[in-house]
Design an enzyme around this catalytic site. Structure first.
Site, PDB file in Angstrom:
ATOM      1  N   ASN A 106       0.871  -1.185   0.000  1.00  0.00           N
ATOM      2  CA  ASN A 106       0.000   0.000   0.000  1.00  0.00           C
ATOM      3  C   ASN A 106       0.905   1.232   0.000  1.00  0.00           C
ATOM      4  OD1 ASN A 106      -1.821   2.031   0.503  1.00  0.00           O
ATOM      5  ND2 ASN A 106      -2.263   1.415   2.612  1.00  0.00           N
ATOM      6  N   TRP A 107       1.019   1.857  -1.164  1.00  0.00           N
ATOM      7  CA  TRP A 107       1.950   2.992  -1.289  1.00  0.00           C
ATOM      8  C   TRP A 107       1.382   4.273  -0.670  1.00  0.00           C
ATOM      9  CZ3 TRP A 107       4.392   2.816  -6.924  1.00  0.00           C
ATOM     10  CH2 TRP A 107       5.015   1.574  -7.096  1.00  0.00           C
ATOM     11  N   LYS A 108       0.132   4.233  -0.263  1.00  0.00           N
ATOM     12  CA  LYS A 108      -0.552   5.405   0.316  1.00  0.00           C
ATOM     13  C   LYS A 108      -0.368   6.612  -0.609  1.00  0.00           C
ATOM     14  CE  LYS A 108       0.207   3.401   4.829  1.00  0.00           C
ATOM     15  NZ  LYS A 108       0.006   3.522   6.241  1.00  0.00           N
ATOM     16  N   HIS A 116      -9.531   0.740   4.685  1.00  0.00           N
ATOM     17  CA  HIS A 116      -8.281   0.942   5.430  1.00  0.00           C
ATOM     18  C   HIS A 116      -8.557   1.867   6.620  1.00  0.00           C
ATOM     19  CE1 HIS A 116      -4.214   2.245   6.369  1.00  0.00           C
ATOM     20  NE2 HIS A 116      -3.800   1.159   5.742  1.00  0.00           N
ATOM     21  N   GLU A 128      -7.005   4.267   7.801  1.00  0.00           N
ATOM     22  CA  GLU A 128      -6.790   5.703   7.541  1.00  0.00           C
ATOM     23  C   GLU A 128      -8.014   6.313   6.863  1.00  0.00           C
ATOM     24  OE1 GLU A 128      -3.014   5.391   5.549  1.00  0.00           O
ATOM     25  OE2 GLU A 128      -2.079   4.791   7.441  1.00  0.00           O
ATOM     26  N   GLU A 147      -5.578  -5.532  10.443  1.00  0.00           N
ATOM     27  CA  GLU A 147      -4.622  -4.456  10.657  1.00  0.00           C
ATOM     28  C   GLU A 147      -4.941  -3.751  11.978  1.00  0.00           C
ATOM     29  OE1 GLU A 147      -2.612  -3.190   6.814  1.00  0.00           O
ATOM     30  OE2 GLU A 147      -4.317  -1.877   7.079  1.00  0.00           O
ATOM     31  N   GLY A 168       1.991   2.016  10.850  1.00  0.00           N
ATOM     32  CA  GLY A 168       2.899   3.158  10.745  1.00  0.00           C
ATOM     33  C   GLY A 168       3.541   3.553  12.055  1.00  0.00           C
ATOM     34  N   SER A 179       3.203  -2.384  10.435  1.00  0.00           N
ATOM     35  CA  SER A 179       4.655  -2.348  10.653  1.00  0.00           C
ATOM     36  C   SER A 179       5.355  -3.653  10.255  1.00  0.00           C
ATOM     37  CB  SER A 179       4.967  -1.965  12.100  1.00  0.00           C
ATOM     38  OG  SER A 179       4.457  -0.671  12.383  1.00  0.00           O
ATOM     39  N   GLY A 212       4.544   1.364   4.947  1.00  0.00           N
ATOM     40  CA  GLY A 212       5.845   2.047   4.886  1.00  0.00           C
ATOM     41  C   GLY A 212       6.943   1.281   4.163  1.00  0.00           C
TER      42      GLY A 212
HETATM   43  C1  PEP Z   1      -0.898  -0.113   5.917  1.00  0.00           C
HETATM   44  O1  PEP Z   1      -0.859   0.990   5.428  1.00  0.00           O
HETATM   45  O2  PEP Z   1      -1.808  -0.887   5.610  1.00  0.00           O
HETATM   46  C2  PEP Z   1       0.144  -0.507   6.864  1.00  0.00           C
HETATM   47  C3  PEP Z   1       0.061  -1.679   7.435  1.00  0.00           C
HETATM   48  O3  PEP Z   1       1.146   0.404   7.097  1.00  0.00           O
HETATM   49  P1  PEP Z   1       2.560   0.109   7.799  1.00  0.00           P
HETATM   50  O4  PEP Z   1       3.120  -1.146   7.167  1.00  0.00           O
HETATM   51  O5  PEP Z   1       3.398   1.311   7.487  1.00  0.00           O
HETATM   52  O6  PEP Z   1       2.311  -0.073   9.260  1.00  0.00           O
END
Ligand code: PEP
Length: 254
Positions: A9-11, A95, A97, A167, A173, A213, A235
């Site tokens: 997931n490049w966000k 997600h 976010e 998640e 993050g 993470s 990330g």
């Molecule tokens: C995500 O954006 O779905 C995610 C798990 O982010 P990160 O790996 O940065 O925690």
């Protein structure tokens, strides 16, 4: 046997040239890998560019969100057919976010999942508890409620292609990942939930990803767990070397 799936997931990262360079490097790194499915979920603006880069590879394309209507006066939204048109096979839905910053609810997630499945896109539906909910001992209650509401009014034949991403919000993050045992406990609950609410064979074929993470080091422990079938990576997915290493380390029996 379920094939591990690693989705990046490049966000809201990467301009066109940066995105092409990242996807090109990932493609080189994972060129000869078998027994793992790789999905890149870049921003909408570069979907077509990344689709061109990943030609002649097994890498698949995904988006980070979708709207539920087919077309119309919905300024700023992107429909499922538009994603298919760009070459997407997957779409992340719900997600945390989006729940946190853009008022996404289990009800809108349900509509998006339905619209995605109808057009043949595989939804990666995200569920997860906050730190407060975990500390109050409410993790399973929260996941149960999210699954129930996000998947209301579906029959098993409607949801073939669905992927679930567990998640925990406190792990996204933050650099604090759930331990393999903490994640497995929830993954097992999710698999049983599908067994009870849909069917045994569907629950056995369902891929349940962990997200929060994930790094090249911790994926090794996570993937050993019976009900962890891969990862949704934020990330670490925008660095070709770390993302490729996660993919390599996710191949079972490495
Ligand atoms: C995500 O954006 O779905 C995610 C798990 O982010 P990160 O790996 O940065 O925690």
């Amino acid at each position: 046997m379920r094939k591990p799936l690693i989705a990046g997931n490049w966000k809201m990262h990467k301009t066109i040239n940066e995105a092409i360079a990242l996807a090109t490097n990932i493609k080189k790194e994972v060129a000869n890998l078998r027994n793992v499915e790789v999905v890149l979920c870049p921003p909408f603006t570069v979907l077509s560019h990344i689709y061109n880069v990943i030609q002649e590879s097994d890498i698949k394309l995904g988006a980070q969100d979708v709207f539920w209507e087919k077309e119309g006066a919905y300024t700023g939204e992107i429909s499922p057919i538009m994603l298919k048109d760009c070459g997407c096979e997957y779409v992340i839905i719900g997600h945390s976010e989006r729940r946190q910053y853009f008022s996404e609810t289990d009800q809108t997630i349900n509509k998006k999942i339905k619209a995605a499945l109808e057009i043949g896109l595989n939804p990666i539906c995200c569920v997860g508890e906050t730190l407060e909910e975990r500390e109050a001992g409410k993790t399973i209650e929260v996941i149960n409620k999210q699954l129930k509401q996000c998947l209301i009014n579906f029959k098993v034949e409607d949801i073939l292609g669905l992927v679930i991403a567990y998640e925990p919000v406190w792990a996204i993050g933050t650099g604090k990942n759930a331990t393999a045992q903490q994640a497995e406990e929830v993954h097992k609950f999710i698999r049983n939930w599908f067994k009870e609410n849909f069917s045994t064979s569907f629950s056995e074929s369902l891929r349940i990803l962990y997200g929060g993470s994930v790094k090249p080091t911790n994926i090794k422990e996570l993937i050993k767990e019976e009900d962890i079938d891969g990862a949704l990576v934020g990330g670490a997915s925008i660095d070709a070397i770390s993302f490729s290493q996660i993919i390599k380390n996710a191949i079972k029996n490495v």
